[in-house]
Design a protein around this motif. Structure first.
Motif, short mmCIF file in Angstrom:
data_model
loop_
_atom_site.label_atom_id
_atom_site.label_comp_id
_atom_site.label_asym_id
_atom_site.label_seq_id
_atom_site.Cartn_x
_atom_site.Cartn_y
_atom_site.Cartn_z
N LYS A 30 41.69 27.94 28.76
CA LYS A 30 42.82 28.74 28.28
C LYS A 30 44.11 28.39 29.00
CE LYS A 30 43.51 33.09 30.57
NZ LYS A 30 43.55 34.49 30.48
N GLY A 31 43.99 27.80 30.18
CA GLY A 31 45.16 27.47 30.99
C GLY A 31 45.63 28.70 31.76
N LEU A 32 46.16 28.46 32.91
CA LEU A 32 46.72 29.54 33.72
C LEU A 32 48.23 29.38 33.74
CD1 LEU A 32 44.25 29.70 36.76
CD2 LEU A 32 44.29 31.17 34.73
N ALA A 33 48.93 30.49 33.73
CA ALA A 33 50.39 30.48 33.76
C ALA A 33 50.88 29.78 35.02
CB ALA A 33 50.91 31.91 33.70
N PRO A 34 52.01 29.10 34.94
CA PRO A 34 52.56 28.41 36.11
C PRO A 34 52.66 29.30 37.37
CG PRO A 34 53.74 27.71 34.16
CD PRO A 34 52.81 28.82 33.73
N PRO A 35 53.07 30.56 37.26
CA PRO A 35 53.11 31.38 38.48
C PRO A 35 51.72 31.58 39.11
CG PRO A 35 54.41 32.42 36.75
CD PRO A 35 53.66 31.28 36.13
N VAL A 36 50.69 31.64 38.30
CA VAL A 36 49.33 31.80 38.82
C VAL A 36 48.88 30.51 39.50
CG1 VAL A 36 46.92 32.27 38.24
CG2 VAL A 36 48.75 33.54 37.09
N LEU A 37 49.16 29.37 38.89
CA LEU A 37 48.82 28.10 39.51
C LEU A 37 49.56 27.94 40.84
CD1 LEU A 37 48.76 25.77 36.38
CD2 LEU A 37 46.80 26.47 37.79
N ARG A 38 50.83 28.37 40.87
CA ARG A 38 51.59 28.33 42.13
C ARG A 38 50.93 29.22 43.18
NH1 ARG A 38 56.01 27.97 38.84
NH2 ARG A 38 56.45 30.20 38.88
N GLU A 39 50.51 30.41 42.75
CA GLU A 39 49.86 31.34 43.68
C GLU A 39 48.58 30.73 44.25
OE1 GLU A 39 47.89 35.82 43.86
OE2 GLU A 39 48.91 35.18 42.03
N LEU A 40 47.76 30.12 43.39
CA LEU A 40 46.52 29.49 43.86
C LEU A 40 46.83 28.35 44.83
CD1 LEU A 40 44.47 29.48 40.53
CD2 LEU A 40 44.04 30.89 42.57
N ASN A 41 47.82 27.54 44.51
CA ASN A 41 48.21 26.44 45.41
C ASN A 41 48.77 26.97 46.72
OD1 ASN A 41 47.50 23.87 44.18
ND2 ASN A 41 48.90 24.46 42.55
N GLU A 42 49.51 28.07 46.66
CA GLU A 42 50.03 28.67 47.89
C GLU A 42 48.89 29.21 48.76
OE1 GLU A 42 52.98 31.58 46.76
OE2 GLU A 42 54.29 30.03 45.91
N LEU A 43 47.89 29.80 48.11
CA LEU A 43 46.72 30.26 48.86
C LEU A 43 46.01 29.09 49.55
CD1 LEU A 43 45.32 32.96 46.41
CD2 LEU A 43 46.07 33.37 48.77
N ILE A 44 45.92 27.97 48.84
CA ILE A 44 45.29 26.78 49.43
C ILE A 44 46.11 26.29 50.63
CG2 ILE A 44 44.71 24.34 49.04
CD1 ILE A 44 44.02 25.22 46.09
N GLU A 45 47.42 26.27 50.50
CA GLU A 45 48.27 25.84 51.62
C GLU A 45 48.12 26.78 52.80
OE1 GLU A 45 49.75 22.93 52.16
OE2 GLU A 45 48.69 22.49 50.31
N ARG A 46 48.05 28.07 52.54
CA ARG A 46 47.84 29.02 53.62
C ARG A 46 46.46 28.82 54.25
NH1 ARG A 46 49.12 34.57 50.96
NH2 ARG A 46 48.56 35.37 53.01
N GLN A 47 45.47 28.46 53.43
CA GLN A 47 44.14 28.14 53.97
C GLN A 47 44.23 26.92 54.88
OE1 GLN A 47 41.64 27.67 50.51
NE2 GLN A 47 41.81 29.82 49.95
#
Length: 164
Positions: A30-47
């Motif tokens: 279905k695809g995820l909205a760009p803000p959600v993808l940014r949030e997931l990538n930000e979580l990875i960077e924080r990890q």
């Protein structure tokens, strides 16, 4: 202290993999909205920020946020509730594994592979990346049983030691 049941861990891992693979596949379809993808990538960077100070407690919280965010963003609150219901024993093993058996860097790389496949709208790759990630605990479980025998049910440790 309640000891960890290997069988309960294996069953919870099986269920969690089934649900989270389906979530990753659905997210890529279905695809995820760009803000959600940014949030997931930000979580990875924080990890990744937890790697050098070896901040396992913070990583664990960010890991939970990563998986919860994906489940909720595909519109499947029930899936996350199922995961929460079955993961108590599994979480104990995951927590033991993070410092030595499963490096934070490896887990964040696995998270990145999932998000990369989702962003590319590649359902099978997203599902495969999530399956690999969910099976990581299977690689560390025998070592954890050897290192922490008093944390596991006696029959589990005896069987593991007999296999060694």
């Amino acid at each position: 202290m309640v000891r960890i049941s290997r069988q309960a861990v294996l069953e919870a891992r099986f269920l969690r993999e089934a649900v989270e693979v389906a979530i990753a596949r659905a997210a890529a379809e279905k695809g995820l909205a760009p803000p959600v993808l940014r949030e997931l990538n930000e979580l990875i960077e924080r990890q990744r920020g937890c790697i050098e100070p070896a901040d396992h407690d913070r990583f664990y919280l960010l890991d939970e946020a990563f998986h919860r965010t994906m489940a909720l963003e595909v519109g499947n609150t029930m899936a996350w509730r199922v995961i929460e219901d079955v993961k108590a024993q599994l979480d104990r093993v995951r927590y033991l594994s993070i410092p030595d058996s499963t490096p934070i860097a490896k887990l964040t790389d696995q998270h990145q592979a999932v998000v990369t496949a989702i962003a590319a709208r590649q359902p099978e790759q997203a599902a495969q990346a999530m399956a690999i990630h969910q099976r990581e605990i299977l690689l560390s479980l025998p070592e954890l049983e050897r290192r922490f025998p008093t944390m596991f049910e006696a029959s589990t440790v005896s069987a593991t030691l007999a296999e060694a």
